[in-house]
Design a protein around this motif. Structure first.
Motif, short mmCIF file in Angstrom:
data_model
loop_
_atom_site.label_atom_id
_atom_site.label_comp_id
_atom_site.label_asym_id
_atom_site.label_seq_id
_atom_site.Cartn_x
_atom_site.Cartn_y
_atom_site.Cartn_z
N GLU A 1 2.27 -4.12 -7.29
CA GLU A 1 1.22 -4.13 -8.30
C GLU A 1 -0.15 -4.24 -7.66
N ILE A 2 -1.13 -3.68 -8.36
CA ILE A 2 -2.54 -3.88 -8.06
C ILE A 2 -3.25 -4.21 -9.37
N PRO A 3 -4.44 -4.82 -9.30
CA PRO A 3 -5.15 -5.12 -10.54
C PRO A 3 -5.51 -3.86 -11.32
N ALA A 4 -5.37 -3.92 -12.63
CA ALA A 4 -5.76 -2.80 -13.49
C ALA A 4 -7.23 -2.89 -13.87
N ASP A 5 -7.83 -4.07 -13.69
CA ASP A 5 -9.27 -4.21 -13.91
C ASP A 5 -9.81 -5.27 -12.97
N GLY A 6 -11.11 -5.38 -12.90
CA GLY A 6 -11.75 -6.35 -12.03
C GLY A 6 -12.08 -5.80 -10.65
N VAL A 7 -11.40 -4.75 -10.23
CA VAL A 7 -11.68 -4.07 -8.97
C VAL A 7 -11.79 -2.59 -9.30
N GLU A 8 -12.99 -2.02 -9.12
CA GLU A 8 -13.20 -0.61 -9.43
C GLU A 8 -12.60 0.24 -8.31
N LEU A 9 -11.57 1.00 -8.64
CA LEU A 9 -10.88 1.83 -7.65
C LEU A 9 -11.11 3.32 -7.85
N ALA A 10 -11.50 3.72 -9.05
CA ALA A 10 -11.68 5.15 -9.34
C ALA A 10 -12.68 5.77 -8.36
N GLY A 11 -12.27 6.86 -7.73
CA GLY A 11 -13.12 7.58 -6.82
C GLY A 11 -13.24 6.99 -5.43
N ARG A 12 -12.59 5.87 -5.17
CA ARG A 12 -12.70 5.23 -3.86
C ARG A 12 -11.69 5.81 -2.88
N ARG A 13 -12.08 5.82 -1.62
CA ARG A 13 -11.23 6.32 -0.53
C ARG A 13 -10.54 5.13 0.14
N VAL A 14 -9.21 5.17 0.17
CA VAL A 14 -8.40 4.03 0.57
C VAL A 14 -7.67 4.31 1.88
N LEU A 15 -7.71 3.34 2.79
CA LEU A 15 -6.85 3.32 3.97
C LEU A 15 -5.72 2.35 3.65
N LEU A 16 -4.51 2.84 3.63
CA LEU A 16 -3.33 2.06 3.25
C LEU A 16 -2.58 1.62 4.50
N LEU A 17 -2.30 0.31 4.62
CA LEU A 17 -1.64 -0.23 5.80
C LEU A 17 -0.41 -1.05 5.44
N ASP A 18 0.62 -0.92 6.28
CA ASP A 18 1.83 -1.73 6.17
C ASP A 18 2.36 -1.98 7.57
N ASP A 19 3.29 -2.89 7.68
CA ASP A 19 3.82 -3.21 9.00
C ASP A 19 4.86 -2.20 9.47
N VAL A 20 5.83 -1.87 8.61
CA VAL A 20 6.94 -1.00 9.01
C VAL A 20 7.12 0.12 7.99
N LEU A 21 7.32 1.32 8.48
CA LEU A 21 7.71 2.46 7.65
C LEU A 21 9.18 2.72 7.92
N ALA A 22 10.02 2.43 6.93
CA ALA A 22 11.46 2.63 7.07
C ALA A 22 11.87 3.80 6.18
N THR A 23 12.40 3.52 5.00
CA THR A 23 12.81 4.60 4.10
C THR A 23 11.63 5.21 3.35
N GLY A 24 10.48 4.56 3.40
CA GLY A 24 9.25 5.12 2.85
C GLY A 24 8.93 4.75 1.43
N GLY A 25 9.82 4.06 0.75
CA GLY A 25 9.59 3.74 -0.65
C GLY A 25 8.41 2.83 -0.89
N THR A 26 8.23 1.83 -0.05
CA THR A 26 7.13 0.88 -0.24
C THR A 26 5.78 1.56 -0.09
N LEU A 27 5.60 2.28 0.99
CA LEU A 27 4.31 2.93 1.24
C LEU A 27 4.02 3.99 0.17
N ALA A 28 5.04 4.76 -0.21
CA ALA A 28 4.84 5.79 -1.24
C ALA A 28 4.48 5.16 -2.58
#
Length: 190
Positions: free
Chosen positions: A121-148
Motif C-alpha cells: 500500500e501507499i497513501p491515497a492522499d497527503g502525498v502528491e504523486l501524480a506526474g512525479r518520476r519515481v525511482l523504485l528500490l528493493d533489496d531482492v528481485l526474486a519472482t518479481g511480484g513485489t516490485l511489479a
C-alpha cells in the motif's frame, strides 16, 4: 550535492557497481529453508551494517536513474535503501508498506511471491504523486511480484516509475520478466 549529482559516467558507474557487488558477495548470509521449506533466504543485514558496503550500495543505486522526483523503498529493507539514496539525491522518500500499516485511504495491490501472497500500500492522499518520476528500490528481485506490485501502485497514483534498482537478483526465478518498461538494475545477479 545537487538533486541529480549522483548520475555518473559509464566508467565511474562501473567502478561503483564493482565496489557494491564485492560487498554484497562478501557479506550476504544465506539461510536454507527460511522462511519456509525450499526457500533460500539472502540476508543482506550484514551488508547494510557494514559502513563501506552500505555506502557503496547507496552510491550505486543512486546512479541508476536520471531525473527523479522521489525515491520509493519497498517494505522493509527497501526503506533503508530508499532513505539512503533519497538523501544522496536530495529527493524525498516514500515507504511502500505492507497491508494494514498505513491509515486510510490507501492504494493497495495484492501480489504473489515465492512463498505465499501479500499486499502493498501507499497513501491515497497527503502525498502528491501524480506526474512525479519515481525511482523504485528493493533489496531482492526474486519472482518479481513485489516490485511489479509496487510499480503498479505508483501507476495507479498517476506517477511514473522511471527505473528500479535492487541489491540482489535471483535471475533463475524470472522476476525481471514481470517488470514494466522501466529499466531494472541489480547489483548482483545470480
Amino acid at each position: 550535492m545537487s538533486k541529480h549529482g549522483m548520475v555518473e559516467t559509464e566508467n565511474s558507474a562501473g567502478e561503483r557497481l564493482s565496489r557494491a557487488s564485492d560487498a554484497v558477495r562478501r557479506l550476504t548470509r544465506w539461510h536454507d529453508d527460511f522462511p519456509s521449506p525450499g526457500v533460500r533466504f539472502a540476508d543482506l543485514t550484514p551488508v547494510f551494517a557494514d559502513a563501506s558496503g552500505f555506502h557503496a550500495i547507496v552510491d550505486c543505486l543512486g546512479g541508476v536513474a536520471g531525473e527523479v522526483d522521489i525515491v520509493a523503498g519497498v517494505d522493509a529493507r527497501g526503506f533503508l535503501l530508499g532513505a539512503g539514496v533519497a538523501t544522496a539525491l536530495g529527493t524525498g522518500v516514500l515507504a511502500v508498506r505492507k497491508a494494514g500499516k498505513l491509515p486510510p485511504p490507501v492504494i493497495s495491490r495484492e501480489y504473489t511471491l515465492e512463498y505465499g501472497s501479500a499486499a502493498l500500500e501507499i497513501p491515497a492522499d497527503g502525498v502528491e504523486l501524480a506526474g512525479r518520476r519515481v525511482l523504485l528500490l528493493d533489496d531482492v528481485l526474486a519472482t518479481g511480484g513485489t516490485l511489479a506490485a509496487a510499480a503498479e501502485l505508483f501507476r495507479d497514483a498517476g506517477a511514473e516509475v522511471v527505473a528500479a534498482g535492487v541489491v540482489l537478483e535471483l535471475s533463475f526465478l524470472g522476476g525481471r520478466e514481470r517488470q514494466g518498461d522501466y529499466p531494472v538494475t541489480s547489483i548482483v545477479r545470480l
